[in-house]
Design a protein around this motif. Structure first.
Motif, mmCIF file in Angstrom:
data_model
loop_
_atom_site.group_PDB
_atom_site.id
_atom_site.type_symbol
_atom_site.label_atom_id
_atom_site.label_comp_id
_atom_site.label_asym_id
_atom_site.label_seq_id
_atom_site.Cartn_x
_atom_site.Cartn_y
_atom_site.Cartn_z
ATOM 1 N N ALA A 38 0.834 -1.212 0.000
ATOM 2 C CA ALA A 38 0.000 0.000 0.000
ATOM 3 C C ALA A 38 0.865 1.257 0.000
ATOM 4 N N GLN A 39 1.901 1.269 -0.833
ATOM 5 C CA GLN A 39 2.773 2.419 -1.061
ATOM 6 C C GLN A 39 3.718 2.705 0.109
ATOM 7 N N ARG A 40 3.770 1.827 1.100
ATOM 8 C CA ARG A 40 4.599 2.128 2.276
ATOM 9 C C ARG A 40 6.061 1.725 2.097
ATOM 10 N N LEU A 41 6.322 0.727 1.268
ATOM 11 C CA LEU A 41 7.670 0.177 1.125
ATOM 12 C C LEU A 41 8.149 0.352 -0.311
ATOM 13 N N THR A 42 9.344 0.928 -0.484
ATOM 14 C CA THR A 42 9.907 1.152 -1.809
ATOM 15 C C THR A 42 11.200 0.366 -1.962
ATOM 16 N N LEU A 43 11.284 -0.405 -3.057
ATOM 17 C CA LEU A 43 12.479 -1.192 -3.364
ATOM 18 C C LEU A 43 13.047 -0.749 -4.698
#
Length: 455
Positions: free
Chosen positions: A260-265
């Motif tokens: 839900a857009q909280r974690l960016t890889l």
């Protein structure tokens, strides 16, 4: 005392001053020479020189190693070691070319002189290849030290002790203070031996082996694994050695936002993300066979599809399919909803595999098999914590066996071990309600998660 005598300064003898200057110059020159002698990459080729099975052409192995050596970077240090012989023969593995910068032609020429004979002594070859990194000279690489194994057999014919192999390879590398990147390439291996080689790779903490069946595939795979990590090379030759490719540059990446857009890889360009919007979910919370109501929550599941063939060919057009290589990220209530209809909602138990948490689950290696937990043989390979960005995750790595089951009754009625297993890794962030699952030994995933960012 005269004015001249009071202001007189001590003067260094000219010979001493010259000596100091010469020493400083020599130290500077030595530092430059040492810096130039340290390679960017050090690659050790470990080649299966045992008797090939029917239909396996040893010449293809030799040609592929030669091409990979000649396509290596100018600053690479290369070496060549062979394995194969009789079980009681101390020469069942031997160094053919010692490590050094500019050894591409030596490796190429020596590979052409290899002959195939004897039994596959893979374990002994791996242990010796690690010992080749024991000394400080030849210098270890500044960027990456790797051992590339090319084999036509999936297992050692003389030694089956995986614990001993782990000590001789993983534990020994830690003692030496060197981080080794193992790459396995299996050429013309039947399915049973592919699984055996995968288990060997897992034992030494390597990524899943690459399996090829034609000389062309073998050539291109070896070149891909051994050239500097550069995606801007215009032409890569296989089969016929030629000039080295241009210097390496960082591989291009793109960012994906998950949970839900909280974690960016930041992941390689060929990795594709399939993101699911969070949903309102409900399920039974009956833990003893009685329906006691429903609970509701919000959660979802994202999938990053990585390169590789799907195990279920009929469903390969679905990139989110369980039997296609990739990483699954469950968030919200789905990170802890373990077989909710049977057990209710509860946090993940870290003393069992995911299949064991569910009672049993699906086997990613074969859609017709079931995966099991510790009660039926799943074993813990590694545990502890690992970083996911600036957060800390509980980490578990399991060897999970797969079982046959009665098709009429489904995976709930198991028939017995199928002789197939896989490595399951998961990162569990309880507070963030995020569970990251990798059943494919995805390369470089530890580093990617360590560099993640949170919103």
């Amino acid at each position: 005392m005269s004015a001249d005598g009071g202001s007189r300064r001590r003067r260094w003898p000219p010979a001493l001053l010259i000596g100091v200057l010469v020493a400083a110059l020599l130290i500077g020159v030595a530092a430059v020479l040492i810096a130039r002698a340290v390679p960017d990459y050090r690659t050790a080729f470990l080649v299966d020189a045992s008797s090939p099975r029917d239909g396996t052409d040893f010449t293809a192995t030799v040609d592929a190693v030669r091409a990979a050596a000649q396509n290596s970077g100018d600053r690479d240090s290369l070496s060549l070691r062979r394995f194969g012989g009789e079980c009681d023969d101390s020469n069942s593995t031997s160094a053919v070319v010692d490590a050094g910068i500019g050894h591409a032609q030596q490796v190429s020429s020596a590979a052409r002189g290899l002959t195939a004979a004897g039994k596959p002594t893979l374990h002994r070859g791996l242990a010796a290849a690690v010992e080749d990194f024991a000394g400080r000279y030849p210098f270890r690489a500044s960027k990456r030290n790797r051992i590339v194994v090319v084999t036509t057999h999936g297992a050692d014919a003389c030694d089956k002790d995986r614990d001993a192999l782990r000590q001789q390879v993983r534990d020994r590398a830690e003692e030496l203070g060197v981080r080794l990147d193992f790459r396995f390439v299996g050429y013309k291996l039947p399915p049973g031996e592919q699984q055996q080689l995968a288990e060997v790779a897992s034992t030494v903490a390597a990524e899943r082996p690459r399996f090829v069946s034609t000389p062309k595939e073998l050539d291109s795979t070896l070149v891909e694994l051994t050239i500097p990590e550069n995606t801007d090379v215009e032409t890569i030759r296989t089969g016929s050695p030629g000039p080295a490719p241009p210097a390496d540059t960082p591989a291009p990446v793109h960012t994906v936002r998950l949970a839900a857009q909280r974690l960016t890889l930041s992941v390689p360009l060929e990795w594709k993300a399939y993101v699911e919007k969070p949903q309102d979910l409900s399920w039974l919370t009956d833990s003893k066979g009685k329906t006691i109501g429903r609970e509701r929550g919000r959660g979802g599941s994202d999938k990053i599809r990585t390169p590789g063939e799907c195990r279920d060919k009929e469903r390969a057009d679905n990139p989110r399919d369980f039997w296609c290589p990739g990483i699954e990220l469950r968030y919200g209530v789905l990170s802890m909803a373990v077989n909710a209809e049977q057990f209710g909602v509860r946090p993940l138990r870290l003393d069992d595999s995911l299949a064991g948490n569910h009672g049993q689950g699906l086997c990613p290696e074969n859609p017709n098999l079931a995966a099991v937990g510790v009660g039926r043989g799943a074993t813990l390979l590694a545990g502890g914590t690992k970083p996911v960005g600036d957060r800390t995750a509980e980490y578990r790595e399991w060897r999970v066996p797969c079982f046959k089951y009665d098709p009429q009754h489904g995976p709930k009625e198991l028939r017995g071990p199928a002789g197939v297993s896989y490595v399951e890794r998961y990162w569990y962030l309880r507070k963030e309600q995020v569970l990251i699952v990798d059943n494919w030994q995805t390369p470089d995933l530890d580093r990617i998660l360590e560099q993640a960012t949170w919103k």
